[in-house]
Design an enzyme around this catalytic site. Sequence first.
Site, PDB file in Angstrom:
ATOM      1  N   ASP A 141      -4.795  47.778 -40.206  1.00  0.00           N
ATOM      2  CA  ASP A 141      -3.995  48.702 -39.386  1.00  0.00           C
ATOM      3  C   ASP A 141      -4.665  50.085 -39.401  1.00  0.00           C
ATOM      4  O   ASP A 141      -5.349  50.437 -40.361  1.00  0.00           O
ATOM      5  CB  ASP A 141      -2.585  48.793 -39.983  1.00  0.00           C
ATOM      6  CG  ASP A 141      -1.609  49.595 -39.139  1.00  0.00           C
ATOM      7  OD1 ASP A 141      -0.813  48.977 -38.420  1.00  0.00           O
ATOM      8  OD2 ASP A 141      -1.647  50.847 -39.197  1.00  0.00           O
ATOM      9  N   HIS A 149      -3.345  52.829 -39.929  1.00  0.00           N
ATOM     10  CA  HIS A 149      -2.770  53.677 -40.978  1.00  0.00           C
ATOM     11  C   HIS A 149      -2.929  53.035 -42.357  1.00  0.00           C
ATOM     12  O   HIS A 149      -2.819  51.812 -42.490  1.00  0.00           O
ATOM     13  CB  HIS A 149      -1.279  53.909 -40.699  1.00  0.00           C
ATOM     14  CG  HIS A 149      -1.016  54.487 -39.341  1.00  0.00           C
ATOM     15  ND1 HIS A 149      -0.735  53.702 -38.229  1.00  0.00           N
ATOM     16  CD2 HIS A 149      -1.017  55.773 -38.909  1.00  0.00           C
ATOM     17  CE1 HIS A 149      -0.564  54.482 -37.172  1.00  0.00           C
ATOM     18  NE2 HIS A 149      -0.730  55.742 -37.550  1.00  0.00           N
ATOM     19  N   HIS A 151       3.983  50.436 -45.054  1.00  0.00           N
ATOM     20  CA  HIS A 151       4.305  51.760 -45.627  1.00  0.00           C
ATOM     21  C   HIS A 151       5.484  51.704 -46.600  1.00  0.00           C
ATOM     22  O   HIS A 151       5.677  52.647 -47.374  1.00  0.00           O
ATOM     23  CB  HIS A 151       4.626  52.767 -44.515  1.00  0.00           C
ATOM     24  CG  HIS A 151       3.476  53.032 -43.595  1.00  0.00           C
ATOM     25  ND1 HIS A 151       2.271  53.552 -44.031  1.00  0.00           N
ATOM     26  CD2 HIS A 151       3.325  52.839 -42.258  1.00  0.00           C
ATOM     27  CE1 HIS A 151       1.438  53.663 -43.000  1.00  0.00           C
ATOM     28  NE2 HIS A 151       2.056  53.228 -41.916  1.00  0.00           N
ATOM     29  N   ASP A 179      -3.290  48.905 -33.895  1.00  0.00           N
ATOM     30  CA  ASP A 179      -3.262  50.290 -33.421  1.00  0.00           C
ATOM     31  C   ASP A 179      -4.631  50.953 -33.554  1.00  0.00           C
ATOM     32  O   ASP A 179      -4.791  52.141 -33.259  1.00  0.00           O
ATOM     33  CB  ASP A 179      -2.158  51.114 -34.111  1.00  0.00           C
ATOM     34  CG  ASP A 179      -2.035  50.854 -35.593  1.00  0.00           C
ATOM     35  OD1 ASP A 179      -2.893  50.145 -36.149  1.00  0.00           O
ATOM     36  OD2 ASP A 179      -1.071  51.367 -36.205  1.00  0.00           O
TER      37      ASP A 179
HETATM   38  C1  OKP Z   1       3.200  52.538 -38.786  1.00  0.00           C
HETATM   39  B1  OKP Z   1       2.102  51.489 -38.904  1.00  0.00           B
HETATM   40  C2  OKP Z   1       3.921  59.311 -34.270  1.00  0.00           C
HETATM   41  C3  OKP Z   1       3.953  59.905 -35.661  1.00  0.00           C
HETATM   42  C4  OKP Z   1       3.499  58.950 -36.697  1.00  0.00           C
HETATM   43  C5  OKP Z   1       4.308  57.336 -38.351  1.00  0.00           C
HETATM   44  C6  OKP Z   1       3.381  56.268 -37.940  1.00  0.00           C
HETATM   45  C7  OKP Z   1       3.690  54.977 -38.635  1.00  0.00           C
HETATM   46  C8  OKP Z   1       2.738  53.867 -38.276  1.00  0.00           C
HETATM   47  N1  OKP Z   1       5.142  59.496 -33.596  1.00  0.00           N
HETATM   48  N2  OKP Z   1       4.602  58.307 -37.361  1.00  0.00           N
HETATM   49  O1  OKP Z   1       1.135  51.783 -39.858  1.00  0.00           O
HETATM   50  O2  OKP Z   1       1.478  51.165 -37.658  1.00  0.00           O
HETATM   51 ZN    ZN Z   2      -0.389  51.704 -38.064  1.00  0.00          ZN
END
Ligand code: OKP
Ligand code: ZN
Length: 344
Positions: free
Chosen positions: A196, A198, A160, A285
């Site tokens: 991932d 996200h 990110h 994840d």
């Molecule tokens: C990082 B990576 C949960 C809210 C989400 C941001 C998630 C970042 C993920 N407490 N906050 O892509 O695994």
């Molecule tokens: Zn993620």
Amino acid sequence: MKTVYNHHHGEHAATKEFFRGRLVEAFEVPARADYIHAAIVEARLGELLAPVDHGLAPLQRVHSGAYLRFIEGAHAEWLALGGEGEAFPAVWPVRSLRSDVEPQSFAARMGLYSMDSGTPLTAGSWSAAYWGAQASLTALDLVLAGERAAYCLTRPPGHHAGADFFGGYCFINNAAVAAQAALDAGRERVAILDVDYHHGNGTQAIFYERADVFYASIHGDPQTEYPFFLGHADEHGAGAGLGFNANFPLPSGASNERWFEAFERALVQLNAHAPELLIVSLGVDTYGGDPISHFKLDEPEFRRIGQTLHGLQLPTLFLQEGGYATEAIGRNVLAVLQGFEELV
Ligand code: OKP
Ligand code: ZN
């Protein structure tokens, strides 16, 4: 497969993060890497190596100097102002506000150099992130020297983080740093495959107008999933980079069948670019038991991902990104890596 282990990761140890306007227990915790480390040792995946320091120059190839200087000194500034514990941003230069002038205020610069309030900046964030980038570069060196694959075990994650902002638990974009270093070492076509949950908005943005790095990502649809403001299917790259970006957003709760369908489509595009090196942003994840994500992969699916990637017959660098079901993370990562090595 050899692992380069960021032995400084534990210095980034947030206790709390903002979630829905409240401080909650942090999800991105040191135990994540400890579980992966234990699984790798127990399974005798291969040698564990310490990162070699490549200095700041490879980080500066991706991130702005002003951003790196800010992150390096930010927590000390916070303490000097009387802050305690983790620092969080609270104000951002959104549309109609100027981001071309750097204010003096620490609070203002926290906002200028970030994308969300969900990323705690701690005393050890810089050290952990710096050595994570060094671990990525060291693992890349193994692959450039002829190893079929290497794994970089690090946290915090990286995908990110943009050229001049942190967010989504990320400070330094390890995949981008490694991809740029591979180009600087003479490789001409690099592919980054981001599995991932996200979307890797930072990685996409860094290479969006470039034809030397192809970026493909399978992720939760930004209509409902973080990072919300990037990762749609119509983002194909721009300028010289048109055709070098491919997003496969899937609805929250998507079946494994849909996930692998998107994965196969991503691989078709990736192969068409004939990359000389594959960098995998390896977030697990996508696991069904993940507390902040909503896909349904499990150990057999993770093994299948590794096996399929092995079939691409490319030098492959695995970089650790997300995965927040802490107790299962070691097993899930190991399944990918063992699947790749076909130790099944
Ligand atoms: C990082 B990576 C949960 C809210 C989400 C941001 C998630 C970042 C993920 N407490 N906050 O892509 O695994
Ligand atoms: Zn993620």
